[in-house]
Structures are given as structure tokens and as C-alpha cells.
Design a protein around this motif. Structure first.
Motif, PDB file in Angstrom:
ATOM      1  N   MET A 138      14.134  68.318  43.548  1.00  0.00           N
ATOM      2  CA  MET A 138      12.865  67.848  44.112  1.00  0.00           C
ATOM      3  C   MET A 138      13.116  66.615  44.979  1.00  0.00           C
ATOM      4  SD  MET A 138       9.562  66.345  42.109  1.00  0.00           S
ATOM      5  CE  MET A 138       9.474  67.783  41.081  1.00  0.00           C
ATOM      6  N   ASP A 139      12.519  66.563  46.168  1.00  0.00           N
ATOM      7  CA  ASP A 139      12.744  65.402  47.029  1.00  0.00           C
ATOM      8  C   ASP A 139      11.860  64.231  46.594  1.00  0.00           C
ATOM      9  OD1 ASP A 139      10.152  65.705  48.178  1.00  0.00           O
ATOM     10  OD2 ASP A 139      10.931  67.061  49.709  1.00  0.00           O
ATOM     11  N   GLU A 140      12.156  63.067  47.142  1.00  0.00           N
ATOM     12  CA  GLU A 140      11.445  61.846  46.739  1.00  0.00           C
ATOM     13  C   GLU A 140       9.964  61.905  47.089  1.00  0.00           C
ATOM     14  OE1 GLU A 140      13.343  58.442  48.364  1.00  0.00           O
ATOM     15  OE2 GLU A 140      15.239  58.770  47.288  1.00  0.00           O
ATOM     16  N   HIS A 141       9.645  62.556  48.207  1.00  0.00           N
ATOM     17  CA  HIS A 141       8.257  62.649  48.646  1.00  0.00           C
ATOM     18  C   HIS A 141       7.429  63.430  47.631  1.00  0.00           C
ATOM     19  CE1 HIS A 141       5.054  62.409  51.547  1.00  0.00           C
ATOM     20  NE2 HIS A 141       4.982  63.717  51.698  1.00  0.00           N
ATOM     21  N   THR A 142       7.953  64.568  47.179  1.00  0.00           N
ATOM     22  CA  THR A 142       7.252  65.367  46.186  1.00  0.00           C
ATOM     23  C   THR A 142       7.170  64.627  44.854  1.00  0.00           C
ATOM     24  OG1 THR A 142       8.013  67.410  47.240  1.00  0.00           O
ATOM     25  CG2 THR A 142       7.239  67.583  44.964  1.00  0.00           C
ATOM     26  N   ALA A 163       7.018  61.472  44.392  1.00  0.00           N
ATOM     27  CA  ALA A 163       6.008  60.414  44.492  1.00  0.00           C
ATOM     28  C   ALA A 163       4.602  60.992  44.314  1.00  0.00           C
ATOM     29  CB  ALA A 163       6.129  59.703  45.840  1.00  0.00           C
ATOM     30  N   LYS A 164       4.358  62.160  44.890  1.00  0.00           N
ATOM     31  CA  LYS A 164       3.056  62.812  44.712  1.00  0.00           C
ATOM     32  C   LYS A 164       2.832  63.188  43.252  1.00  0.00           C
ATOM     33  CE  LYS A 164       2.901  64.934  49.343  1.00  0.00           C
ATOM     34  NZ  LYS A 164       2.756  66.217  50.071  1.00  0.00           N
ATOM     35  N   ARG A 165       3.876  63.748  42.630  1.00  0.00           N
ATOM     36  CA  ARG A 165       3.787  64.108  41.211  1.00  0.00           C
ATOM     37  C   ARG A 165       3.431  62.889  40.372  1.00  0.00           C
ATOM     38  NH1 ARG A 165       9.406  64.247  39.016  1.00  0.00           N
ATOM     39  NH2 ARG A 165       8.941  62.044  39.378  1.00  0.00           N
ATOM     40  N   LEU A 213       1.339  67.841  33.622  1.00  0.00           N
ATOM     41  CA  LEU A 213       1.116  66.452  34.023  1.00  0.00           C
ATOM     42  C   LEU A 213       0.135  65.769  33.076  1.00  0.00           C
ATOM     43  CD1 LEU A 213       0.801  66.949  37.887  1.00  0.00           C
ATOM     44  CD2 LEU A 213       2.713  65.858  36.682  1.00  0.00           C
ATOM     45  N   ALA A 214      -0.945  66.475  32.713  1.00  0.00           N
ATOM     46  CA  ALA A 214      -1.953  65.901  31.825  1.00  0.00           C
ATOM     47  C   ALA A 214      -1.371  65.636  30.437  1.00  0.00           C
ATOM     48  CB  ALA A 214      -3.156  66.839  31.730  1.00  0.00           C
ATOM     49  N   HIS A 255      -3.880  64.468  45.628  1.00  0.00           N
ATOM     50  CA  HIS A 255      -2.624  63.788  45.960  1.00  0.00           C
ATOM     51  C   HIS A 255      -1.746  64.627  46.888  1.00  0.00           C
ATOM     52  CE1 HIS A 255      -3.467  60.422  43.319  1.00  0.00           C
ATOM     53  NE2 HIS A 255      -3.993  61.311  42.500  1.00  0.00           N
ATOM     54  N   ASP A 256      -2.400  65.559  47.594  1.00  0.00           N
ATOM     55  CA  ASP A 256      -1.777  66.291  48.697  1.00  0.00           C
ATOM     56  C   ASP A 256      -0.530  67.076  48.266  1.00  0.00           C
ATOM     57  OD1 ASP A 256      -1.813  67.082  51.388  1.00  0.00           O
ATOM     58  OD2 ASP A 256      -0.308  65.581  51.934  1.00  0.00           O
ATOM     59  N   VAL A 257      -0.591  67.693  47.095  1.00  0.00           N
ATOM     60  CA  VAL A 257       0.529  68.488  46.598  1.00  0.00           C
ATOM     61  C   VAL A 257       0.357  69.930  47.074  1.00  0.00           C
ATOM     62  CG1 VAL A 257       1.820  69.245  44.573  1.00  0.00           C
ATOM     63  CG2 VAL A 257       0.671  67.010  44.554  1.00  0.00           C
ATOM     64  N   SER A 258       1.263  70.399  47.904  1.00  0.00           N
ATOM     65  CA  SER A 258       1.182  71.745  48.469  1.00  0.00           C
ATOM     66  C   SER A 258       1.637  72.788  47.451  1.00  0.00           C
ATOM     67  CB  SER A 258       2.060  71.856  49.717  1.00  0.00           C
ATOM     68  OG  SER A 258       3.434  71.816  49.344  1.00  0.00           O
ATOM     69  N   LYS A 259       1.416  74.056  47.775  1.00  0.00           N
ATOM     70  CA  LYS A 259       1.818  75.127  46.863  1.00  0.00           C
ATOM     71  C   LYS A 259       3.325  75.114  46.598  1.00  0.00           C
ATOM     72  CE  LYS A 259       0.815  78.912  44.503  1.00  0.00           C
ATOM     73  NZ  LYS A 259      -0.230  78.996  43.470  1.00  0.00           N
TER      74      LYS A 259
END
Length: 302
Positions: A1-5, A7-9, A38-39, A152-156
Motif C-alpha cells: 500500500m502506498d503512503e497516500h492510501t 494516510a486516507k486509511r 476500520l471501525a 476521506h476520498d478512498v477509491s475502490k
């Protein structure tokens, strides 16, 4: 997983941690499973996954939801209701998914209140709003459901990356729309039609197909499978099994769609759905129209 994803997570998980407790509308599909994971990370026992059981939910999908909830470690509950009680749903027009999701999420809120939980979450992600006709999303907005992946703009694709990080078995699971999506728009949704579709599709599961639908054209079963699985669907043994099984569950004729599986494959162009996940049910906006304009191979039942 990249840093951008990542951070969204982390942002989505932190937002959930700000709540006292949440109830996750949970289908066992990848989107709602990630929200549940996540919850559970954020709130522990204060997070509950809840699946709405009705005539449009295949038993196999409910079994999968229970299994995935156990993988995550989150408390799992079910609520029951019937979409068939609503004549607006039964008539199966372009707003069917709006009526369905309104009822399902209403049942979620009722159950959440019984548990003294104020927040209901769903798995709507950032890829969903731009994907075709999506009446179910209107219900999500009207009922003020929390959608942390969307917020949080998490794509599919990022959802699937997060699922893989959690080691979830559904990380690559194909979309599975609710059973009513197999019935052409304008043809009433009935328990008889839902039951024979579910029973017909059980055969494709048994044969190991991964992406499939059995569309119910008022007694004619139109089988769709993924393009890479078409060769297997043309196997004479499967052809015979499909013909006999579909006849046994109530269909008059059986066809194989040579175009293969496609979301909303014969919907009117202005009403083409792209099959989102319904979060508290399998993906549900995969409607079909009454007229098909594709080449089909037909295997009449005996």
C-alpha cells in the motif's frame, strides 16, 4: 500500500474513533468489510456489524457475511425485513434501489437505536458517486449515513488495497448485486422470481464460477458469466446441468449470453447502472430492462 492510501486509511479510522459507537451496515463485500475492520480497530467492542436479511439476499451471501465478520473479529448481528411489503419496490421501476436502501438503512437505524448507538456507517466509496444511475446513494444522503470511505476520498482500488493489508478474504471478491437486480425493470419483483434466481445461481457457485448472474426474463433464464469463464460455460456437461437445474427450479428456457457478464447489461442507456455495493446487502443497482439486444445461445429445457 502506498503512503497516500495509508494516510486516507488512517484518517478514516481516526474519524470513526471520534464516535462513541457505530453500527456498520454490513454485506460482507469488500467495501463494508473494510469499514467494519476500520471501525473494529478504532472502537473495539463499540463497533457492531449488522446485515439486513430479506428475500433479496442470497443465503450464501449471508453465510459469507458471518464468515468475514468472524475474520475481522467484529460483533455481527442481523435484522430482518421484507422489501416485498413496499409496493413501490415491487413494481421495479428506476427507483427500486432507492426504496430498497431506504428500507434497509431504516432497519439499521432501528436496530442501532435498540443498542443505544447513534451512528450508522456504510461502505460507499469515492468511486461510487460518478458511476451511472445510483438512486440508492440518495437514500444514504437523506438518512445522514456516515460514509467514511467517501468522506476521506478512498477509491475502490484503494479499498481493495486496504482489504489486502488487513488480510481479508474478500479483497478481490467480485460485486454481487441483490437478487432483485436479476429481474428486468418493469417486471414485478416477486418471491417466486427471487427464489428461482437464487436457486439457479447456486449451480454456478457449485461449478466454481466467480462472476455470474442468472437474469429472469419472466420464465427465461439468461446466464451471464465473466468473459474469461465463457469456455467453461460452454462445456457440454455444464450445459446439461444448467438446463436441467433451471428447469427444476421453475424456468421454461435457458440461454447463455455470449457477451458474457456485464453490469446493467440490458438497461436502457439513460438508466444504466454500474453495480455499486449496497453495504447492508450485496451490490444492488444492477438493473435490467425487459428487452435484450445481444446474441444468445439458447438451450431449451426438456
Amino acid at each position: 500500500m502506498d503512503e497516500h492510501t495509508a494516510a486516507k486509511r488512517d484518517a478514516a479510522r481516526a474519524a470513526l474513533a471520534e464516535r462513541d459507537a457505530v453500527l456498520v451496515a454490513f454485506s460482507g463485500g469488500v467495501d463494508s468489510s473494510v469499514v467494519a475492520a476500520l471501525a473494529h480497530d478504532a472502537l473495539g467492542e463499540a463497533a457492531v456489524a449488522c446485515t439486513a436479511k430479506s428475500e433479496t439476499l442470497p443465503d450464501a451471501e449471508l453465510d459469507d457475511a458471518r464468515r468475514v465478520a468472524e475474520e475481522i473479529g467484529i460483533r455481527h448481528e442481523t435484522v430482518e425485513f421484507s422489501e416485498l411489503d413496499d409496493p413501490e419496490f415491487v413494481k421495479n421501476d428506476g427507483e427500486r434501489c432507492y426504496h430498497c436502501r431506504t428500507m434497509r438503512l431504516g432497519a439499521m437505524y432501528d436496530h442501532a437505536r435498540s443498542l443505544d448507538i447513534d451512528t450508522v456507517c456504510d461502505g460507499t466509496n469515492a468511486s461510487d458517486p460518478g458511476e451511472g444511475h445510483r438512486p440508492g446513494l440518495r437514500a444514504v444522503a437523506e438518512l445522514d449515513v456516515l460514509s467514511p470511505l467517501l468522506a476521506h476520498d478512498v477509491s475502490k482500488e484503494e479499498v481493495r488495497d486496504i482489504a489486502r493489508e488487513y488480510g481479508l478474504s474478500v479483497a478481490d471478491k467480485p460485486a454481487m448485486a441483490c437478487l432483485s437486480s436479476r429481474i428486468p425493470t418493469g417486471l414485478e419483483v416477486t418471491e417466486e422470481r427471487l427464489t428461482r434466481v437464487e436457486r439457479a445461481e447456486s449451480l454456478l457457485r457449485q461449478w466454481g464460477f466467480e462472476q455470474f448472474r442468472v437474469r429472469d426474463h419472466d420464465g427465461l433464464a439468461r446466464i451471464e458469466v465473466g468473459e474469461d469463464e465463457l469456455d467453461r460455460a460452454l462445456d457440454p456437461e455444464f450445459v446439461a446441468a444448467a438446463r436441467d437445474h433451471c428447469e427444476a427450479v421453475g424456468f421454461d428456457h435457458v440461454t447463455l449470453d455470449l457477451h458474457g457478464y456485464a453490469t446493467g447489461s440490458v438497461s436502457p442507456a439513460s438508466d444504466a447502472d454500474t453495480e455499486p455495493e449496497a453495504d447492508d446487502a450485496p451490490e444492488c443497482d444492477d438493473s435490467v430492462s425487459e428487452v435484450t439486444n445481444v446474441f444468445e445461445t439458447e438451450y431449451p429445457t426438456r
